[in-house]
Each structure stands twice: as structure tokens, then as C-alpha cells.
Write a protein that holds these residues in place. Structure first.
Motif, PDB file in Angstrom:
ATOM      1  N   LEU A 127      -6.544   1.663   0.525  1.00  0.00           N
ATOM      2  CA  LEU A 127      -7.431   1.280  -0.585  1.00  0.00           C
ATOM      3  C   LEU A 127      -6.600   1.278  -1.877  1.00  0.00           C
ATOM      4  O   LEU A 127      -6.497   2.288  -2.572  1.00  0.00           O
ATOM      5  CB  LEU A 127      -8.583   2.294  -0.667  1.00  0.00           C
ATOM      6  N   GLY A 128      -5.940   0.146  -2.139  1.00  0.00           N
ATOM      7  CA  GLY A 128      -5.051   0.052  -3.301  1.00  0.00           C
ATOM      8  C   GLY A 128      -5.824  -0.292  -4.566  1.00  0.00           C
ATOM      9  O   GLY A 128      -7.041  -0.506  -4.534  1.00  0.00           O
ATOM     10  N   THR A 129      -5.084  -0.384  -5.650  1.00  0.00           N
ATOM     11  CA  THR A 129      -5.713  -0.662  -6.942  1.00  0.00           C
ATOM     12  C   THR A 129      -6.181  -2.114  -7.029  1.00  0.00           C
ATOM     13  O   THR A 129      -7.159  -2.417  -7.708  1.00  0.00           O
ATOM     14  CB  THR A 129      -4.699  -0.373  -8.077  1.00  0.00           C
ATOM     15  N   SER A 130      -5.461  -3.006  -6.322  1.00  0.00           N
ATOM     16  CA  SER A 130      -5.833  -4.414  -6.410  1.00  0.00           C
ATOM     17  C   SER A 130      -6.703  -4.860  -5.243  1.00  0.00           C
ATOM     18  O   SER A 130      -7.232  -5.964  -5.255  1.00  0.00           O
ATOM     19  CB  SER A 130      -4.575  -5.284  -6.462  1.00  0.00           C
ATOM     20  N   MET A 156      -3.953   6.838  -6.097  1.00  0.00           N
ATOM     21  CA  MET A 156      -4.074   8.264  -6.407  1.00  0.00           C
ATOM     22  C   MET A 156      -4.788   8.493  -7.752  1.00  0.00           C
ATOM     23  O   MET A 156      -5.015   7.565  -8.508  1.00  0.00           O
ATOM     24  CB  MET A 156      -2.678   8.885  -6.486  1.00  0.00           C
ATOM     25  N   HIS A 157      -5.059   9.753  -8.018  1.00  0.00           N
ATOM     26  CA  HIS A 157      -5.396  10.287  -9.346  1.00  0.00           C
ATOM     27  C   HIS A 157      -6.824  10.085  -9.845  1.00  0.00           C
ATOM     28  O   HIS A 157      -7.311  10.871 -10.652  1.00  0.00           O
ATOM     29  CB  HIS A 157      -4.464   9.731 -10.439  1.00  0.00           C
ATOM     30  N   GLY A 158      -7.483   9.009  -9.455  1.00  0.00           N
ATOM     31  CA  GLY A 158      -8.776   8.678 -10.038  1.00  0.00           C
ATOM     32  C   GLY A 158      -9.887   9.611  -9.554  1.00  0.00           C
ATOM     33  O   GLY A 158      -9.667  10.526  -8.755  1.00  0.00           O
ATOM     34  N   LEU A 193       5.697  15.445  -9.353  1.00  0.00           N
ATOM     35  CA  LEU A 193       6.045  16.184  -8.137  1.00  0.00           C
ATOM     36  C   LEU A 193       4.779  16.265  -7.301  1.00  0.00           C
ATOM     37  O   LEU A 193       3.771  16.832  -7.746  1.00  0.00           O
ATOM     38  CB  LEU A 193       6.525  17.596  -8.504  1.00  0.00           C
ATOM     39  N   TYR A 194       4.815  15.681  -6.105  1.00  0.00           N
ATOM     40  CA  TYR A 194       3.620  15.660  -5.252  1.00  0.00           C
ATOM     41  C   TYR A 194       3.957  16.175  -3.858  1.00  0.00           C
ATOM     42  O   TYR A 194       5.114  16.128  -3.433  1.00  0.00           O
ATOM     43  CB  TYR A 194       3.101  14.225  -5.088  1.00  0.00           C
ATOM     44  N   ARG A 195       2.911  16.562  -3.136  1.00  0.00           N
ATOM     45  CA  ARG A 195       3.057  16.957  -1.726  1.00  0.00           C
ATOM     46  C   ARG A 195       3.141  15.702  -0.868  1.00  0.00           C
ATOM     47  O   ARG A 195       2.462  14.711  -1.129  1.00  0.00           O
ATOM     48  CB  ARG A 195       1.846  17.797  -1.300  1.00  0.00           C
ATOM     49  N   GLY A 230       3.559  -2.357  -6.717  1.00  0.00           N
ATOM     50  CA  GLY A 230       2.200  -2.864  -6.491  1.00  0.00           C
ATOM     51  C   GLY A 230       1.591  -3.081  -7.859  1.00  0.00           C
ATOM     52  O   GLY A 230       2.228  -3.696  -8.725  1.00  0.00           O
ATOM     53  N   SER A 231       0.392  -2.580  -8.106  1.00  0.00           N
ATOM     54  CA  SER A 231      -0.187  -2.642  -9.456  1.00  0.00           C
ATOM     55  C   SER A 231       0.684  -1.838 -10.409  1.00  0.00           C
ATOM     56  O   SER A 231       1.016  -2.267 -11.500  1.00  0.00           O
ATOM     57  CB  SER A 231      -1.605  -2.058  -9.456  1.00  0.00           C
ATOM     58  N   GLY A 232       1.017  -0.615  -9.972  1.00  0.00           N
ATOM     59  CA  GLY A 232       2.040   0.177 -10.667  1.00  0.00           C
ATOM     60  C   GLY A 232       3.334   0.058  -9.865  1.00  0.00           C
ATOM     61  O   GLY A 232       3.389  -0.650  -8.862  1.00  0.00           O
TER      62      GLY A 232
HETATM   63  O1  LIG Z   1      -0.143   6.114  -9.902  1.00  0.00           O
HETATM   64  C1  LIG Z   1       0.395   6.267  -8.833  1.00  0.00           C
HETATM   65  C2  LIG Z   1       1.249   7.419  -8.528  1.00  0.00           C
HETATM   66  O2  LIG Z   1       1.382   8.370  -9.537  1.00  0.00           O
HETATM   67  C3  LIG Z   1       0.245   5.280  -7.752  1.00  0.00           C
HETATM   68  O3  LIG Z   1       0.694   5.751  -6.539  1.00  0.00           O
HETATM   69  C4  LIG Z   1      -1.192   4.904  -7.647  1.00  0.00           C
HETATM   70  O4  LIG Z   1      -1.690   5.550  -6.544  1.00  0.00           O
HETATM   71  C5  LIG Z   1      -1.366   3.436  -7.596  1.00  0.00           C
HETATM   72  O5  LIG Z   1      -0.726   2.793  -6.581  1.00  0.00           O
HETATM   73  P1  LIG Z   1      -0.820   1.222  -6.388  1.00  0.00           P
HETATM   74  O6  LIG Z   1      -2.263   0.857  -6.282  1.00  0.00           O
HETATM   75  O7  LIG Z   1      -0.096   0.578  -7.530  1.00  0.00           O
HETATM   76  O8  LIG Z   1      -0.126   0.971  -5.058  1.00  0.00           O
END
Ligand SMILES: O=C(CO)[C@@H](O)[C@H](O)COP(=O)(O)O
Ligand SMILES: Nc1ncnc2c1ncn2[C@@H]1O[C@H](COP(=O)(O)OP(=O)(O)O)[C@@H](O)[C@H]1O
Length: 491
Positions: free
Chosen positions: A11-14, A82-84, A281-283, A259-261
């Protein structure tokens, strides 16, 4: 003939990418469905999880339909951006749209987090950035108490999707470590920090290993997806952690995913960080281990924006990357549309085109855009420390949906002055998710041998002058990871 397969869903950002993997690591089928983020106000980044669900149904259907023989799916794994934050009620229904990692609304809250004691901040092992769940939760607590009162779970994107599959809430260490609510050294939620900030601990879901079984696929959802009910569903992982599984990144190697980032990552055995880190730094998605990440906020996301604003197709964008000649004739694009992380760590930065003169044209802007994204990646790459103290390795692994065009690959290699070794997988993350599905189903984890693409070596075209002009715009003065200010030699 019927083949057995493991389903991986990214489930990516785009959008959503899916893969069906055989027991021997062969790709049997693939699918994808777009699901772009929404920005209801400048600086905000949201998504409606029901759009994620529709995209998932489409992408799973495509993967099944693309198999040459009918597939029996034995297990499902998920990974995601991640993160959201997806705030849901007890049934997993969102109480508001999801807030995504490029969101900058919690910039003020992140500053408050930045003032926490060094001891508390060190437990997090990460720079404080507003698009991570912790500051976003502080924002929600202050601005939307009514939504917080209705919420039962705070979930990452993939955890929301998996809860739809199984009915139960949970997460894994690789996603939890990207929330700023996780004690990176002790591998558990950062309870003391939650107390100090007065955040609701009960919102955080239980944590289980990425490759463990979270439950089984519920009948109604199985029917919508065209999958058998009752198959095991893995807990899953963060997208980058899943991609590392698929490409088998070894210690000492560096991987660039666009990718998006864009993210540059390397594994580490040392979970310590300097007081003001410029990298994350991540697991990992494995039972042990960490990786460091230089994170570029604005890669494909910025190109997509430029493309939309100029009404260009992707081919036109990449054709601009392949043009010979002077670097954009003096036009520079700073891609900081969502602020920037590595190495700027400043959510208040904004994007821009500069150096425009009469005689420049649409092509100059497109050329500057692809170059500006490549410059941002090089800028971040130079901040990635160990496990190799010192310069980057000579060869960097390359992955992600943003590398599909060879002209862009060539530009990135030229700007970074390194050889890029592409991994020809449409979604390395989805493959990693399918590997986690195998482990959750109690099956041997397929040994994936991703096809190696043609190495991309620097062509000799020199972008140093353009890069230094870019640096002057974005970095008049910097502090290194240890807080020592210094100017750049080229000033
Ligand atoms: O922001 C980070 C990692 O810190 C990315 O890993 C996001 O999880 C977005 O990933 P994409 O959707 O760009 O692949
Ligand atoms: N049709 C396309 N042709 C070429 N490149 C594309 C196309 N669609 C998307 N891209 C590039 O791929 C990126 C998305 O890559 P992907 O790995 O799927 O990202 P994410 O994981 O963020 O969803 C876009 O931001 C863009 O740079």
C-alpha cells in the motif's frame, strides 16, 4: 494446472501494488491500482482509506487474472507507506481521513517534541519530523478532540488494511519504529514519552513480529477480493523494510528506492544515534536488526506535481531527463513541496523554480524538475552514515516504481557519480510482503532472486556545477550531526 501462491500487497503513497509469488520465488502474477494522496489545504496530505480498499480489490483481481495458470493463494502479507495515522473505531472504521507522511500540519507540535529532554529524544533514535505518527497525534489531540474521543486504534496504513482482512488491530516493529512513539533500543512502545506528552497509550495496538500470523482472512472480505476465506494473513511490515527482504540487502550495501519519496538505506547493528540525527533509524522486518535511512520527501511526488501543473505525460518528463546539453540553462528546481527531511530536516522549507529568464521554456522547467529531484537524492546520500563511515560505496542498489525509465536512471547515476545496480522488480516491497505471508502460513520462505537490470554507470556528463548551485540555494549554512556549524567549501 493450478499453482500455489503467496500474495503480497504493497500500500504505497501513490497506489497499491500486488504480487503473487510461487513457493520457488517466481513471480506468477502482478497488479496495481493508483490511489493518489489528497491535499485539501497546502501542506496537508490525506487519503480516504475506502479508496485504499477499492484499489486493493482492483490490484488483487489484476494479479489473479494475470497468472497464466489458476492460482490457489495460501497466505497474504501486507506492507505499506510508513509514519502516517489512521484513527479508527473498534471495528477498524476510520473516524477521519488518514494523515500521511508528507503532511506538515504538525510542524508546531514537532517543535514541542524537539524540546523534550535529550534522554527521552534519544530513546526514539530518530529526527523529529511532523509527518510521523507522534506529532500527528499531538496535533489531533489539540485540534480534533472529538475524533480522538471516538478513536479506539491508531494504525499505520498497512495495519489498517490488515485489520480489514482479519478484524483485529496490531502492528509490527518495523512500522512502530517509524512512529516516534517507539523506544528503538528496548524494542517496545515508549511509555515514558507517552506519559510526559500526555498521549493516549490505549490507542497503540499490540505489536507482533512482521512474519507472524495476525489472523485469517474474513469471509466477506475474501469474497470481495476473490480469495479463499480463512487463509493466514501476516502482520506485515513497513514498505522499506519489506523491500530489504526482497532484495536481500546485505550489511555494507546501500539501496536507493525511488517512489513518491526516495530512501537510501543501509543495515546497522548499532541502534545508537547522535542527538540531532539527520537520518532515520528503523527496525527491520526480521526478528532482529536495524537499518539507517536518508529520507528524501520529494521524489516522484514532486515530479508528479510538476507533471500535473505543466500538463505533461511521464514520457515527456523522462525525455527531459535524457536531454543532452547544459544543465537546464541555469534553471534550478528545488523540490521541497512537502518540506524536506535528509539532510535539511526542515518542514517549513518550500519548493521553487529559480533562474528563469526570457527564452526559457516548458522543456527547461521539466529538465530542471528531474535534475532537482536527482540533486535532492545526492544531497541526502551524502548524509547517510555507517555501516560504512566515509564515502558511499561505488555501487548502489536501485529499486522502486520511480526508476522504470532508463533516462532517469542515467541522470541519477550521473548526478550521484556512482554506479547503480537496478533490481528489476515492479514492487520489491510487495515481494517482501509475500515472503512474510509464507512465514505466517508456516511455509518455507521463497528464495527470491530478483532479476538484475543493466548496471547504470556514470556517463561522464558532469552535473557538479548545477549541484553546487542547488546546494547554495538550499544550504547557505548547515549543522552536522553533532551540531557543529560549517559553511561549504564552494561558497
Ligand atoms: O517516508 C518514508 C520513510 O521514512 C517512506 O518509506 C514512506 O513509507 C513512503 O514510501 P513510498 O510510498 O514513497 O514508497
Ligand atoms: N506511468 C508511469 N510511468 C512512469 N513513471 C511513473 C508512472 N507512474 C508513476 N511513475 C513514477 O513512479 C512513482 C511511484 O512509484 P512507487 O514505487 O509505486 O511509489 P509509492 O510506493 O510511493 O506508491 C511516481 O511518483 C513516479 O515517479
Amino acid at each position: 494446472m493450478t499453482s500455489e501462491a503467496l500474495l503480497g500487497i504493497d500500500l504505497g503513497t501513490s497506489g497499491v501494488k500486488t504480487v503473487l509469488l510461487s513457493a520457488s520465488g517466481e513471480i506468477l502474477g502482478e497488479g496495481s491500482a493508483d490511489c493518489p494522496l489528497r491535499s485539501p489545504r497546502p501542506g496537508w496530505a490525506e487519503a480516504d482509506p475506502s479508496d485504499w480498499w477499492r484499489a486493493t480489490v482492483l490490484a488483487v483481481g489484476q494479479a489473479l487474472a494475470s497468472c497464466s495458470d489458476p492460482c490457489t493463494v495460501r497466505g497474504v502479507g501486507v506492507d505499506g507507506q510508513m509514519h502516517g495515522v489512521v484513527l479508527t473505531d473498534r471495528d477498524g472504521d476510520p473516524v477521519r481521513p488518514a494523515l500521511l507522511w508528507p503532511d506538515q500540519r504538525a510542524t508546531e507540535q514537532a517543535q514541542v517534541w524537539g524540546e523534550l529532554s535529550t534522554a527521552l529524544r534519544n530513546t526514539l533514535g530518530n529526527p523529529i519530523v511532523p509527518g510521523m505518527a507522534g506529532p500527528l497525534l499531538t496535533w489531533l489531540t489539540e485540534h480534533e478532540p472529538e475524533h480522538c474521543a471516538r478513536a479506539r486504534h491508531l494504525l499505520s496504513a498497512k495495519d489498517w488494511l490488515r485489520m480489514q482482512f482479519t478484524g483485529s488491530a496490531g502492528t509490527d516493529p518495523s512500522d512502530a519504529s517509524g512512529t516516534l512513539l517507539w523506544d528503538i533500543g528496548s524494542d517496545r512502545w515508549a511509555d515514558r514519552l507517552l506519559d510526559v506528552l500526555n498521549l493516549d497509550r490505549d490507542l497503540l495496538p499490540p505489536v507482533a513480529p512482521s512474519g507472524s500470523a495476525a489472523g485469517t482472512l474474513r469471509a466477506a472480505q475474501a469474497a470481495q477480493l476473490g480469495l479463499p476465506a480463512g487463509i493466514p494473513v501476516a502482520v506485515g511490515a513497513a514498505d522499506t523494510a519489506a523491500a530489504l527482504l526482497a532484495t536481500g540487502l546485505a550489511h555494507g550495501e546501500v539501496q536507493l528506492t525511488i517512489g513518491s519519496g526516495a530512501q537510501l538505506v543501509s543495515r546497522t547493528d548499532d541502534p545508537t544515534t547522535p542527538p540531532q540525527p539527520l537520518v532515520h533509524l528503523y527496525r527491520t522486518a526480521e526478528p532482529q536488526g536495524w537499518y539507517r535511512m536518508a529520507a528524501v520527501q520529494n521524489a516522484g511526488l514532486a515530479l508528479d506535481w510538476v507533471r500535473g501543473v505543466l500538463g505533461a505525460g511521464w514520457d515527456e518528463v523522462y525525455a527531459a531527463a535524457g536531454e543532452d546539453g547544459a544543465d537546464s540553462d541555469g534553471v534550478i528546481f528545488v523540490p521541497y513541496l512537502t518540506g524536506e527531511r535528509t539532510p535539511r530536516m526542515d518542514p517549513t522549507l518550500a519548493g521553487g523554480f529559480t533562474g528563469l529568464r526570457i527564452g526559457h521554456h516548458r522543456g527547461s522547467l521539466l529538465r530542471a524538475a528531474v535534475e532537482g529531484v536527482a540533486f535532492a537524492i545526492r544531497d541526502a546520500a551524502e548524509a547517510l552514515p555507517g555501516p560504512l563511515p566515509g564515502p558511499l560505496p561505488d555501487v548502489i542498489r536501485l529499486a522502486g516504481g520511480g526508476i522504470r525509465d532508463r533516462r532517469f536512471r542515467a541522470l541519477v547515476a550521473d548526478v550521484m557519480q556512482v554506479e547503480l545496480a537496478p533490481v528489476e522488480l515492479r514492487s520489491a516491497s510487495a515481494v517482501g510482503a509475500a515472503m512474510l505471508a509464507a512465514s505466517a502460513a508456516g511455509l518455507p520462505v521463497p528464495q527470491v532472486q530478483p532479476a538484475a537490470g543493466i548496471p547504470v554507470r556514470p556517463s561522464g556528463r558532469d552535473h557538479t556545477e548545477g549541484f553546487l548551485r542547488y546546494r547554495e540555494l538550499v544550504e547557505p549554512y548547515v549543522e552536522d550531526e553533532f551540531g557543529h556549524g560549517h559553511g561549504h567549501g564552494h561558497h
